[in-house]
Design an enzyme around this catalytic site. Structure first.
Site, PDB file in Angstrom:
ATOM      1  N   HIS A   1       5.922   5.954  -0.743  1.00  0.00           N
ATOM      2  CA  HIS A   1       6.655   4.770  -1.178  1.00  0.00           C
ATOM      3  C   HIS A   1       5.834   3.538  -0.805  1.00  0.00           C
ATOM      4  O   HIS A   1       4.852   3.643  -0.080  1.00  0.00           O
ATOM      5  CB  HIS A   1       8.040   4.719  -0.519  1.00  0.00           C
ATOM      6  CG  HIS A   1       7.972   4.590   0.970  1.00  0.00           C
ATOM      7  ND1 HIS A   1       7.766   5.680   1.801  1.00  0.00           N
ATOM      8  CD2 HIS A   1       8.038   3.508   1.786  1.00  0.00           C
ATOM      9  CE1 HIS A   1       7.724   5.268   3.053  1.00  0.00           C
ATOM     10  NE2 HIS A   1       7.876   3.945   3.084  1.00  0.00           N
TER      11      HIS A   1
ATOM     12  N   HIS B   1       0.849  -1.196   0.000  1.00  0.00           N
ATOM     13  CA  HIS B   1       0.000   0.000   0.000  1.00  0.00           C
ATOM     14  C   HIS B   1       0.882   1.242   0.000  1.00  0.00           C
ATOM     15  O   HIS B   1       2.096   1.144   0.179  1.00  0.00           O
ATOM     16  CB  HIS B   1      -0.883   0.020   1.256  1.00  0.00           C
ATOM     17  CG  HIS B   1      -0.069   0.153   2.501  1.00  0.00           C
ATOM     18  ND1 HIS B   1       0.492  -0.935   3.133  1.00  0.00           N
ATOM     19  CD2 HIS B   1       0.336   1.246   3.203  1.00  0.00           C
ATOM     20  CE1 HIS B   1       1.190  -0.526   4.177  1.00  0.00           C
ATOM     21  NE2 HIS B   1       1.118   0.806   4.245  1.00  0.00           N
TER      22      HIS B   1
END
Length: 188
Positions: free
Chosen positions: A131, A46
């Site tokens: 990220h 995620h």
């Protein structure tokens, strides 16, 4: 004392991006140079927007209702690709997949951050660095920086995906996968 559950707000990934990153994880694990204790389960991949930590039930209900007000944020596209690390190049503590800079993702982050602050969550002091964590907790001997550079430079594929919702995950540390969606907010 009541034990509170832990939560965070995130952008879930499309199945095609999860598949690409899971393939990368397999190749990286077999490189014999990158030794991490924790490799993120593909279903748990995620982009974090806001880590909430331990939250009592009533506060979580209020925050979930407030997050619904972000449904007017327009959908947008992101591009995922490339691998890098945080920490020392000899013992990198986090291995992650990159997201190309996106004004829309930054705006969504800002909206989520300000909504959470209204409910008593502390503002994040560090700049937002979106990220996707592939692995963490280095568990091996030191790696030569040039070896690390060679390994991560070979993961440069790019894949685009539409972000048309974000979610609130509850963390279940003893389960695999660890994250359960408890709230979804669709974007327009």
């Amino acid at each position: 004392m009541t034990q509170h559950e832990h939560f965070f707000v995130a952008v879930p990934l499309s199945s095609s991006i999860k598949a690409m990153l899971a393939d990368w994880q397999t190749k990286l694990q077999h490189s014999n140079s990158l030794n991490y204790k924790n490799w993120t389960h593909p279903d748990d991949l995620h982009i974090t927007l806001k880590f909430l930590g331990a939250v009592d039930r009533e506060k979580m209900i209020q925050l979930n209702e407030a997050l619904d007000t972000l449904c007017n944020v327009p959908s947008f596209s992101i591009t995922v690709g490339g691998v890098d690390t945080f920490g020392s190049p000899r013992q990198p503590r986090v291995l992650w997949a990159a997201i190309e800079r996106s004004r829309e993702l930054e705006h969504l982050y800002t909206f989520v951050e300000s909504t959470c602050m209204k409910y008593g969550f502390k503002k994040e002091n560090r700049p937002y660095r979106p990220h996707i964590t592939l692995a963490k907790k280095w568990d091996g001997k030191q790696v030569q920086p040039e070896t690390l550079g060679d390994i991560i430079s070979s993961f440069r594929d790019r894949k685009e995906s539409v972000v048309n919702h974000f979610v609130v995950y509850q963390i279940h540390p003893k389960k695999t996968p660890k994250y359960e969606i408890i709230k979804q907010v669709d974007l327009k």
